[in-house]
Design a protein around this motif. Structure first.
Motif, short mmCIF file in Angstrom:
data_model
loop_
_atom_site.label_atom_id
_atom_site.label_comp_id
_atom_site.label_asym_id
_atom_site.label_seq_id
_atom_site.Cartn_x
_atom_site.Cartn_y
_atom_site.Cartn_z
N ILE A 164 71.28 -25.26 -31.09
CA ILE A 164 70.62 -25.73 -29.93
C ILE A 164 70.88 -27.38 -30.23
CG2 ILE A 164 68.79 -26.06 -28.67
CD1 ILE A 164 67.36 -23.63 -29.98
N ARG A 191 69.70 -20.86 -32.16
CA ARG A 191 69.20 -19.79 -31.22
C ARG A 191 69.55 -18.42 -32.32
NH1 ARG A 191 70.02 -21.20 -25.78
NH2 ARG A 191 68.01 -21.96 -26.25
N ASP A 225 64.33 -18.92 -30.84
CA ASP A 225 64.79 -20.17 -30.89
C ASP A 225 63.82 -20.83 -32.16
OD1 ASP A 225 66.35 -19.67 -29.16
OD2 ASP A 225 65.66 -21.41 -27.66
#
Ligand code: FAD
Length: 430
Positions: free
Chosen positions: A134, A144, A151
């Motif tokens: 991310i 992720r 996440d």
């Protein structure tokens, strides 16, 4: 709000567990993701683990690590179709602690090593694939995963996801690997009673041997084969550059079957019961293939950073050393609360100044030179065998005349081109 850690480690191989162990021991909040059912369940290695780098991370590893045999004998076999020119060293000093290196089975070893990181406080999450990093404002802030609401955020993400590092590719650190930068290795673990192993390899109980084989064992392709003794099994395998396999339309498992049938190998594994068949890639691009190692909030270690010294069959130790050094840099960055590329770059500097960077630099052109000049494996190894056979055969011909015959072989090949080839080899290995 998704959970935030100090550090996310992607991959629980030797590099990832070394990083997680070092970080957790220093009191950082670390989570390590592993896609396998357990660490090591998907991992492949000959495999020889090196004591020095392991002991730097787990000083008392001898008490609990699942080691197979300490290696006391390292052999190098230059093979022709029906002969072998042998070199090697047997050192009984390596039978005693602190030892030099050990054979291991990765399914057991990786599980143990990751468990040691957990003992220090790291959180290990198995059966979870990290699917992407991310990124926000040019900085990696988390990953992720393939879990629902998967996440997770951290100050730093350490990519220890191995040779195929999807995340390093996603972040543009390196492109798709070229077939000339990667070897495909296949190996088998063959069960054999301990006494048979000790008789066949001339070992005492709790002593081990390694054989690296060149030449006919890879049908002249750039690569090596190996035979390593475990407690009650033998690991045997072949690894060659993917480009060589493609150009010569060879299949790695055919090379392995041919090796197992070779007249000087067959007896070593005779009567054994095949237990496991494994295949994996090895990054072989060396120094020139090392990608970008650091960016804002992210670092790359181990095979994901192409840190393998193919000339010396070292990979696991480079992985552990790089994992440890990346972790030490994060510990330092945490003190100043700055995880920018500028601060994390201390990892790259330390790594390149250490034996990892120095050894890879030393052999930076070796693999490419040997690949471009197949003469070393295809012509010089058979020549060594013929010369040895000539010199050791007692047939009434004087040693002067035998020497002349050997020189004749060199002249047949071309004295100037032989000198040039030897000089070229010396230059890339020196
Ligand atoms: C046949 C063979 C023989 C070898 N022999 C030796 C030897 O004798 N000695 C030696 O020192 N080296 C040897 N090597 C090299 C050595 O295995 C590697 O250099 C070493 O394993 C690198 O460690 P690593 O932790 O960087 O990567 P890996 O060991 O590949 O570990 C990466 C981990 O990340 C996990 N992972 C990958 N992607 C994801 C993802 N997206 N999400 C979550 N988890 C992920 C994998 O499941 C794996 O557990 C050999 C290699 C092969 C293939």
């Amino acid at each position: 709000m998704a959970e935030k850690f100090d550090v996310i480690v992607v991959g629980a191989g030797p590099a990832g567990s070394a990083a997680a162990h070092t970080l957790a021991k220093a009191g950082l909040n670390v989570i390590m993701f592993e896609r396998g059912e357990y660490p090591g369940s998907k991992n492949v290695m000959g495999g020889v683990i090196y004591r020095h780098q392991l002991q730097e991370i787990v000083p008392d590893f001898l008490e609990s690590a699942p080691l197979e045999r300490p290696i006391v004998q390292q052999n190098f076999w230059m093979m022709d179709e029906k002969s072998v020119f042998q070199m090697g060293y047997k050192g009984l000093e390596w039978a005693e602690a602190p030892h030099n290196n050990f054979t291991v089975l990765r399914a057991k070893f990786d599980q143990w090593f990751a468990g040691k990181a957990v003992e220090q406080g790291a959180l290990l999450i198995n059966e979870t694939v990290v699917t992407e990093a991310i990124v926000e404002d040019g900085k990696v802030i988390g990953v992720r995963t393939d879990r629902p609401n998967g996440d997770v955020y951290a100050d730093v993400v350490i990519l220890a996801d191995g040779v195929n590092s999807l995340l390093a590719k996603q972040l543009g650190f390196h492109k798709e690997l070229k077939p000339s930068e990667v070897a495909l290795a296949v190996m088998q673990v063959i069960n054999l009673p301990a006494e048979k192993i000790e008789d066949r390899f001339n070992l005492e109980p709790n002593q081990g041997a390694t054989i690296e084989l060149f030449g006919d064992s890879t049908k002249g392709l750039l690569g090596t084969s190996f035979i390593y003794t475990n407690k009650e099994s033998i690991s045997i395998g072949v690894g060659t550059l993917l480009s060589g396999l493609m150009e010569n339309r060879m299949k790695p498992y055919e090379l392995l079957e041919t090796l197992k049938q070779h007249p000087v190998v067959r007896k070593l594994i005779q009567g054994g019961e095949p237990k496991e068949y494994l295949a994996h890639l090895i990054p072989e691009g060396g120094y020139h293939s090392i990608p970008k190692l650091v960016d804002h909030g992210v670092m790359v270690v181990g095979d994901a950073a192409q840190l393998v010294n193919g000339i010396h069959r070292e990979g696991s130790n480079l992985a552990m050393a790089s994992g440890r050094m990346a972790a030490e840099t994060v510990i330092m960055a945490k003190q100043v609360n700055d995880f920018s590329a500028n601060i994390l770059d201390a990892y790259r500097t330390n790594l390149m100044n250490s034996f990892v960077g120095q050894d890879l630099k030393k052999y930076k052109d070796a693999a490419h030179t040997l690949d471009r000049n197949p003469v070393y494996f295809k012509e010089y190894i058979p020549m060594m065998n013929r010369a040895a056979s000539e010199m050791f055969t007692v047939d009434g011909v004087s040693k002067w005349d035998k020497q002349k015959k050997v020189m004749g072989m060199v002249q047949e090949k071309g004295t100037i081109s032989t000198i040039r080839d030897l000089y070229r080899a010396w230059k890339v290995m020196k």
